[in-house]
Design a protein around this motif. Structure first.
Motif, PDB file in Angstrom:
ATOM      1  N   PRO A  24       0.792  -1.329  -0.216  1.00 24.99           N
ATOM      2  CA  PRO A  24       0.081  -0.032  -0.261  1.00 24.99           C
ATOM      3  C   PRO A  24       0.301   1.130   0.285  1.00 24.99           C
ATOM      4  O   PRO A  24       0.528   2.107   1.345  1.00 24.99           O
ATOM      5  CB  PRO A  24      -0.704  -0.383   1.523  1.00 24.99           C
ATOM      6  CG  PRO A  24       0.082  -0.957   2.056  1.00 24.99           C
ATOM      7  CD  PRO A  24       1.212  -1.851   1.417  1.00 24.99           C
ATOM      8  N   ALA A  25       1.344   2.019  -1.445  1.00 18.86           N
ATOM      9  CA  ALA A  25       2.429   2.602  -1.739  1.00 18.86           C
ATOM     10  C   ALA A  25       1.935   3.916  -0.468  1.00 18.86           C
ATOM     11  O   ALA A  25       2.284   4.782  -0.631  1.00 18.86           O
ATOM     12  CB  ALA A  25       2.646   3.179  -2.543  1.00 18.86           C
ATOM     13  N   HIS A  26       0.122   4.243  -0.758  1.00 17.41           N
ATOM     14  CA  HIS A  26      -0.307   5.850  -0.147  1.00 17.41           C
ATOM     15  C   HIS A  26      -0.058   5.539   0.885  1.00 17.41           C
ATOM     16  O   HIS A  26      -0.507   6.430   2.073  1.00 17.41           O
ATOM     17  CB  HIS A  26      -0.955   6.305  -1.408  1.00 17.41           C
ATOM     18  CG  HIS A  26      -0.398   6.333  -2.697  1.00 17.41           C
ATOM     19  ND1 HIS A  26      -0.171   7.179  -2.594  1.00 17.41           N
ATOM     20  CD2 HIS A  26      -1.015   5.393  -3.586  1.00 17.41           C
ATOM     21  CE1 HIS A  26       0.029   7.044  -4.609  1.00 17.41           C
ATOM     22  NE2 HIS A  26      -0.242   6.309  -4.797  1.00 17.41           N
ATOM     23  N   ASP A  27       0.118   4.431   2.058  1.00 21.97           N
ATOM     24  CA  ASP A  27      -0.122   4.723   3.296  1.00 21.97           C
ATOM     25  C   ASP A  27       0.835   5.053   4.336  1.00 21.97           C
ATOM     26  O   ASP A  27       2.397   4.687   3.740  1.00 21.97           O
ATOM     27  CB  ASP A  27      -0.504   3.221   3.867  1.00 21.97           C
ATOM     28  CG  ASP A  27      -0.659   3.178   4.923  1.00 21.97           C
ATOM     29  OD1 ASP A  27      -0.309   3.642   6.148  1.00 21.97           O
ATOM     30  OD2 ASP A  27      -1.425   2.135   5.148  1.00 21.97           O
ATOM     31  N   PRO A  28       0.754   5.379   4.926  1.00 22.52           N
ATOM     32  CA  PRO A  28       1.526   6.457   5.714  1.00 22.52           C
ATOM     33  C   PRO A  28       3.112   6.219   6.580  1.00 22.52           C
ATOM     34  O   PRO A  28       3.726   6.408   6.610  1.00 22.52           O
ATOM     35  CB  PRO A  28       0.697   7.778   6.104  1.00 22.52           C
ATOM     36  CG  PRO A  28      -0.801   7.431   6.670  1.00 22.52           C
ATOM     37  CD  PRO A  28      -0.756   6.601   5.142  1.00 22.52           C
ATOM     38  N   LEU A  29       2.063   4.707   6.457  1.00 26.15           N
ATOM     39  CA  LEU A  29       3.013   4.278   8.036  1.00 26.15           C
ATOM     40  C   LEU A  29       4.125   3.497   7.116  1.00 26.15           C
ATOM     41  O   LEU A  29       4.365   2.764   7.288  1.00 26.15           O
ATOM     42  CB  LEU A  29       1.983   3.106   8.490  1.00 26.15           C
ATOM     43  CG  LEU A  29       1.687   3.682   9.720  1.00 26.15           C
ATOM     44  CD1 LEU A  29       0.387   2.404  10.774  1.00 26.15           C
ATOM     45  CD2 LEU A  29       2.155   4.683  10.755  1.00 26.15           C
ATOM     46  N   TRP A  30       3.555   2.624   5.695  1.00 26.95           N
ATOM     47  CA  TRP A  30       4.295   1.954   4.472  1.00 26.95           C
ATOM     48  C   TRP A  30       5.132   1.852   4.635  1.00 26.95           C
ATOM     49  O   TRP A  30       6.389   1.193   5.382  1.00 26.95           O
ATOM     50  CB  TRP A  30       3.430   1.986   3.302  1.00 26.95           C
ATOM     51  CG  TRP A  30       4.610   1.143   2.436  1.00 26.95           C
ATOM     52  CD1 TRP A  30       5.738   1.453   1.212  1.00 26.95           C
ATOM     53  CD2 TRP A  30       4.528  -0.743   2.475  1.00 26.95           C
ATOM     54  NE1 TRP A  30       5.915   0.714   0.655  1.00 26.95           N
ATOM     55  CE2 TRP A  30       5.626  -0.994   1.527  1.00 26.95           C
ATOM     56  CE3 TRP A  30       3.537  -1.752   3.172  1.00 26.95           C
ATOM     57  CZ2 TRP A  30       5.734  -2.644   1.170  1.00 26.95           C
ATOM     58  CZ3 TRP A  30       4.313  -2.399   3.266  1.00 26.95           C
ATOM     59  CH2 TRP A  30       5.278  -2.870   2.005  1.00 26.95           C
TER      60      TRP A  30
END
Lengths: 184, 184
Positions: free
Chosen positions: A11-17
């Protein structure tokens, strides 16, 4: 939306990634030491001061309780779930820690547990407080608070799954009882 | 013979009495650090080498599980009961630790647990082994073995008191479940 788990693209757009992928190996899994680094990097352990870390033992506890496939490691979906839970516990803890000392009084721990919505008797809350408050000072650190919160959550989830009437009680075999208590 | 407890005169001829009275204050009670010294002096922690000690954390666990009046301290009767239990666990442990290295393999831990007579499923035994075996080596130390044994004993006793039919199951409220799990 499909759950983010095995087989799902990162999930490239997840800030936690970035925090997770920064320490996870090519298998997309992290162990307890990597979890410790991940949590520190993401800032969720920054209480009461920036740059804080959880104890490795607390990270092991977190990992073992979310490790549903008993692999000894954690994927991104579980990390995300954990991170959200810790964030909520931090908000609760901060609400009681008025002077931002990083510890709360044992009476405040009782209030914090009640605020989770568990209907526990004063006697049981006392057992928990005795277990988690430092003997010399009666204080509870944020780290211990998180360890307690994840244990309570783990036990609550497993008990609820066995409470078929939804009335707050369950019939357990000794084997199952030991399995829950030793895994939470 | 009457039980040795509150109100009973000091059992001067008991071979364990000197170890206990040597550290207990005038109130006849010991705390976790005193328990640690008592156990070391009495030689029951002398495995695999003479002069061994239990970790303070293990001593706290022992104390809290035998501390029925929640005083935070232990009297001579409880000390004696604990000492006898540890002696039996040491004999079990030694029986599996053929090379007297002070640790046993995780498979041997499963056999040791079975030898206590608990009828636990392979799955539950696996949960226990995962919890107590060192992650890097799969080995279980004598100290951890004692900590596990006292937890199992504590949970077994509390569960049995609620198993009214004696058939190996009990109906528990969530509050009671948490109380047992958090106190053992």
């Amino acid at each position: 939306a499909p759950p983010m788990g095995f087989g799902y693209p990162p999930p490239a757009h997840d800030p936690l990634w970035p925090y997770f992928s920064g320490v996870a190996g090519p298998d997309g899994q992290i162990d307890a030491e990597e979890l410790q680094r991940c949590l520190t990097a993401s800032g969720v352990a920054d209480y009461p001061r920036p740059g804080g870390s959880f104890n490795l033992e607390t990270c092991r506890l977190m990992l073992s309780m979310l490790d549903r496939d008993h692999s000894g490691t954690m994927g991104f979906a579980e990390f995300r779930e954990l991170w959200t839970a810790i964030g909520a516990w931090k908000t609760t803890f901060q609400g009681f820690d008025k002077d931002r000392s990083g510890t709360i009084e044992h009476r405040e721990l009782a209030d914090a547990i009640r605020s989770y919505g568990y209907t526990l008797s004063p006697q049981t809350i006392n057992v928990i407080v005795k277990r988690y408050a430092k003997r010399s000072t009666g204080q509870v650190s944020f780290d211990d608070f998180v360890a307690l919160s994840i244990r309570l959550r783990c036990m609550g989830q497993k008990f609820r799954a066995r409470d078929q009437s939804g009335q707050g009680y369950a019939t357990l075999y000794f084997d199952d009882f030991i399995g829950i208590a030793m895994s939470c």
